[in-house]
Design a protein around this motif. Structure first.
Motif, PDB file in Angstrom:
ATOM      1  N   MET A 284      53.630  53.390  39.674  1.00  0.00           N
ATOM      2  CA  MET A 284      52.278  53.051  40.117  1.00  0.00           C
ATOM      3  C   MET A 284      51.630  52.042  39.174  1.00  0.00           C
ATOM      4  SD  MET A 284      51.356  54.441  42.982  1.00  0.00           S
ATOM      5  CE  MET A 284      49.582  54.293  42.849  1.00  0.00           C
ATOM      6  N   VAL A 285      51.821  52.227  37.874  1.00  0.00           N
ATOM      7  CA  VAL A 285      51.254  51.270  36.916  1.00  0.00           C
ATOM      8  C   VAL A 285      51.862  49.890  37.151  1.00  0.00           C
ATOM      9  CG1 VAL A 285      51.168  50.633  34.468  1.00  0.00           C
ATOM     10  CG2 VAL A 285      50.618  52.965  35.169  1.00  0.00           C
ATOM     11  N   ALA A 286      53.159  49.852  37.366  1.00  0.00           N
ATOM     12  CA  ALA A 286      53.820  48.566  37.631  1.00  0.00           C
ATOM     13  C   ALA A 286      53.280  47.932  38.907  1.00  0.00           C
ATOM     14  CB  ALA A 286      55.330  48.763  37.734  1.00  0.00           C
ATOM     15  N   ALA A 287      53.132  48.732  39.949  1.00  0.00           N
ATOM     16  CA  ALA A 287      52.659  48.197  41.229  1.00  0.00           C
ATOM     17  C   ALA A 287      51.190  47.778  41.160  1.00  0.00           C
ATOM     18  CB  ALA A 287      52.853  49.236  42.324  1.00  0.00           C
ATOM     19  N   LEU A 288      50.365  48.577  40.506  1.00  0.00           N
ATOM     20  CA  LEU A 288      48.934  48.294  40.479  1.00  0.00           C
ATOM     21  C   LEU A 288      48.570  47.121  39.572  1.00  0.00           C
ATOM     22  CD1 LEU A 288      47.631  51.960  40.491  1.00  0.00           C
ATOM     23  CD2 LEU A 288      47.357  50.279  42.328  1.00  0.00           C
ATOM     24  N   THR A 289      49.417  46.822  38.600  1.00  0.00           N
ATOM     25  CA  THR A 289      49.117  45.690  37.712  1.00  0.00           C
ATOM     26  C   THR A 289      49.878  44.434  38.118  1.00  0.00           C
ATOM     27  OG1 THR A 289      50.814  46.379  36.142  1.00  0.00           O
ATOM     28  CG2 THR A 289      48.575  47.155  35.738  1.00  0.00           C
ATOM     29  N   GLN A 290      50.509  44.474  39.257  1.00  0.00           N
ATOM     30  CA  GLN A 290      51.326  43.349  39.713  1.00  0.00           C
ATOM     31  C   GLN A 290      50.523  42.056  39.822  1.00  0.00           C
ATOM     32  OE1 GLN A 290      53.021  43.878  43.580  1.00  0.00           O
ATOM     33  NE2 GLN A 290      53.980  41.875  43.595  1.00  0.00           N
ATOM     34  N   TYR A 291      49.297  42.144  40.246  1.00  0.00           N
ATOM     35  CA  TYR A 291      48.522  40.933  40.517  1.00  0.00           C
ATOM     36  C   TYR A 291      47.669  40.490  39.337  1.00  0.00           C
ATOM     37  CZ  TYR A 291      50.133  41.935  45.159  1.00  0.00           C
ATOM     38  OH  TYR A 291      50.938  42.187  46.233  1.00  0.00           O
ATOM     39  N   GLY A 292      47.871  41.110  38.170  1.00  0.00           N
ATOM     40  CA  GLY A 292      47.199  40.661  36.967  1.00  0.00           C
ATOM     41  C   GLY A 292      45.757  41.092  36.826  1.00  0.00           C
ATOM     42  N   HIS A 293      45.294  42.034  37.635  1.00  0.00           N
ATOM     43  CA  HIS A 293      43.929  42.535  37.499  1.00  0.00           C
ATOM     44  C   HIS A 293      43.889  43.486  36.307  1.00  0.00           C
ATOM     45  CE1 HIS A 293      42.923  40.788  41.342  1.00  0.00           C
ATOM     46  NE2 HIS A 293      43.964  41.395  41.884  1.00  0.00           N
ATOM     47  N   THR A 294      43.281  43.055  35.235  1.00  0.00           N
ATOM     48  CA  THR A 294      43.293  43.863  34.017  1.00  0.00           C
ATOM     49  C   THR A 294      41.897  44.132  33.475  1.00  0.00           C
ATOM     50  OG1 THR A 294      43.588  41.890  32.661  1.00  0.00           O
ATOM     51  CG2 THR A 294      45.587  43.050  33.346  1.00  0.00           C
ATOM     52  N   ASP A 295      40.873  43.965  34.303  1.00  0.00           N
ATOM     53  CA  ASP A 295      39.528  44.255  33.815  1.00  0.00           C
ATOM     54  C   ASP A 295      39.280  45.768  33.855  1.00  0.00           C
ATOM     55  OD1 ASP A 295      38.134  44.969  36.467  1.00  0.00           O
ATOM     56  OD2 ASP A 295      39.014  42.997  36.898  1.00  0.00           O
ATOM     57  N   ARG A 296      38.177  46.185  33.262  1.00  0.00           N
ATOM     58  CA  ARG A 296      37.882  47.611  33.159  1.00  0.00           C
ATOM     59  C   ARG A 296      37.752  48.278  34.524  1.00  0.00           C
ATOM     60  NH1 ARG A 296      33.169  48.085  28.792  1.00  0.00           N
ATOM     61  NH2 ARG A 296      33.038  50.089  29.807  1.00  0.00           N
ATOM     62  N   GLY A 297      37.113  47.599  35.468  1.00  0.00           N
ATOM     63  CA  GLY A 297      36.957  48.164  36.813  1.00  0.00           C
ATOM     64  C   GLY A 297      38.302  48.393  37.487  1.00  0.00           C
ATOM     65  N   SER A 298      39.216  47.446  37.291  1.00  0.00           N
ATOM     66  CA  SER A 298      40.557  47.595  37.881  1.00  0.00           C
ATOM     67  C   SER A 298      41.298  48.777  37.271  1.00  0.00           C
ATOM     68  CB  SER A 298      41.379  46.326  37.670  1.00  0.00           C
ATOM     69  OG  SER A 298      40.829  45.256  38.383  1.00  0.00           O
ATOM     70  N   ARG A 299      41.129  48.998  35.990  1.00  0.00           N
ATOM     71  CA  ARG A 299      41.826  50.116  35.331  1.00  0.00           C
ATOM     72  C   ARG A 299      41.280  51.464  35.806  1.00  0.00           C
ATOM     73  NH1 ARG A 299      46.529  48.007  34.359  1.00  0.00           N
ATOM     74  NH2 ARG A 299      46.418  46.288  32.911  1.00  0.00           N
ATOM     75  N   ARG A 300      39.970  51.560  36.054  1.00  0.00           N
ATOM     76  CA  ARG A 300      39.421  52.808  36.620  1.00  0.00           C
ATOM     77  C   ARG A 300      39.972  53.020  38.021  1.00  0.00           C
ATOM     78  NH1 ARG A 300      34.725  50.693  34.170  1.00  0.00           N
ATOM     79  NH2 ARG A 300      33.982  49.979  36.198  1.00  0.00           N
ATOM     80  N   TYR A 301      40.046  51.952  38.787  1.00  0.00           N
ATOM     81  CA  TYR A 301      40.625  51.994  40.137  1.00  0.00           C
ATOM     82  C   TYR A 301      42.088  52.441  40.066  1.00  0.00           C
ATOM     83  CZ  TYR A 301      42.484  50.007  44.516  1.00  0.00           C
ATOM     84  OH  TYR A 301      43.120  49.816  45.714  1.00  0.00           O
ATOM     85  N   ASP A 302      42.849  51.868  39.124  1.00  0.00           N
ATOM     86  CA  ASP A 302      44.257  52.230  38.954  1.00  0.00           C
ATOM     87  C   ASP A 302      44.397  53.719  38.609  1.00  0.00           C
ATOM     88  OD1 ASP A 302      44.735  49.531  39.344  1.00  0.00           O
ATOM     89  OD2 ASP A 302      45.293  49.126  37.262  1.00  0.00           O
TER      90      ASP A 302
END
Length: 178
Positions: free
Chosen positions: A42-60
Motif C-alpha cells: 500500500m505504501v508503494a502504491a500510494l506514493t507512486q505519484y510522488g504526493h508526499t505532503d502532510r495531507g497525502s500522508r494522512r490520506y495514505d
C-alpha cells in the motif's frame, strides 16, 4: 464369533467447546506476514505519484487502515464460509476477531504515515522508513514463529530472511514499476 457394533451417539453441538480451526501462533504468523506485506504494498502504491505532503500522508494512513480492516474482514469471512462444520451462534464474530494480527501488523505503518501527516517527522521520504519497518517486521515474525516451533536458530534465521524477502520483493517491484 460375531462382531457387534454399537452406534456412538453424536455429541450435542453445544455440549463441548467449539474447537478453533486455527492456532493462535499460526494466526499471528499468517496475519502478521499478510499485514506487513499489505502495508508495504500500500505504501508503494500510494506514493507512486510522488504526493508526499502532510495531507497525502494522512490520506495514505487512513487508506492503509481501511484496506487492512477490509482485508481482515474478507479473510475472516472466507474462513467462516469455507468451514464445512455446522456453525454456532457468534462463530462469525469469533472468526473475524481471529484476524487481528493482520490489522495489528499494519498499524506501525499507519502510525508512521499518520505521524508524517501530523508533522511529527518529514512527510517526504517516509515511505523508505515504512519499507524498512515492514521488512524488519517480516524478519522478526519469521524468526519468532520458527523459534516457537522449536526450530534451530539457523533455521529460524533462514525463515526470517525468507519472510523479509517478501518485503524486499515489494520494494524492488516498486522501484522497477516507477
Amino acid at each position: 464369533m460375531g462382531q457387534t457394533t454399537a452406534a456412538v451417539p453424536e455429541p450435542h453441538p453445544h455440549s463441548q467447546p467449539h474447537p478453533h480451526p486455527h492456532a493462535t501462533r499460526e494466526n499471528i504468523l499468517f496475519g502478521g506476514v499478510y499485514g506487513a506485506v499489505l502495508a508495504c504494498s500500500m505504501v508503494a502504491a500510494l506514493t507512486q505519484y510522488g504526493h508526499t505532503d502532510r495531507g497525502s500522508r494522512r490520506y495514505d494512513a487512513l487508506w492503509l487502515l481501511v484496506t487492512a480492516a477490509a482485508s481482515a474482514l474478507a479473510h475472516g469471512y472466507a474462513h467462516y464460509i469455507a468451514e464445512r462444520a455446522p456453525h454456532r451462534r457468534w462463530d462469525a464474530l469469533r472468526t473475524l476477531r481471529d484476524e487481528w494480527p493482520l490489522v495489528a501488523a499494519a498499524l506501525p505503518t499507519v502510525l508512521l504515515l499518520a505521524g508524517a501527516g501530523w508533522g511529527w517527522w518529514p512527510a517526504n521520504g517516509v515511505e523508505y522508513a515504512a519499507f524498512v519497518l515492514n521488512i524488519a517486521l517480516l524478519f522478526c515474525l519469521g524468526l519468532v514463529t520458527a523459534r516457537w516451533s522449536a526450530r534451530s536458530w539457523v533455521a529460524a534465521m533462514v525463515i526470517g530472511a525468507v519472510d523479509a524477502l517478501l518485503g524486499v520483493v515489494v520494494v524492488v517491484a516498486n522501484a522497477l514499476i516507477k
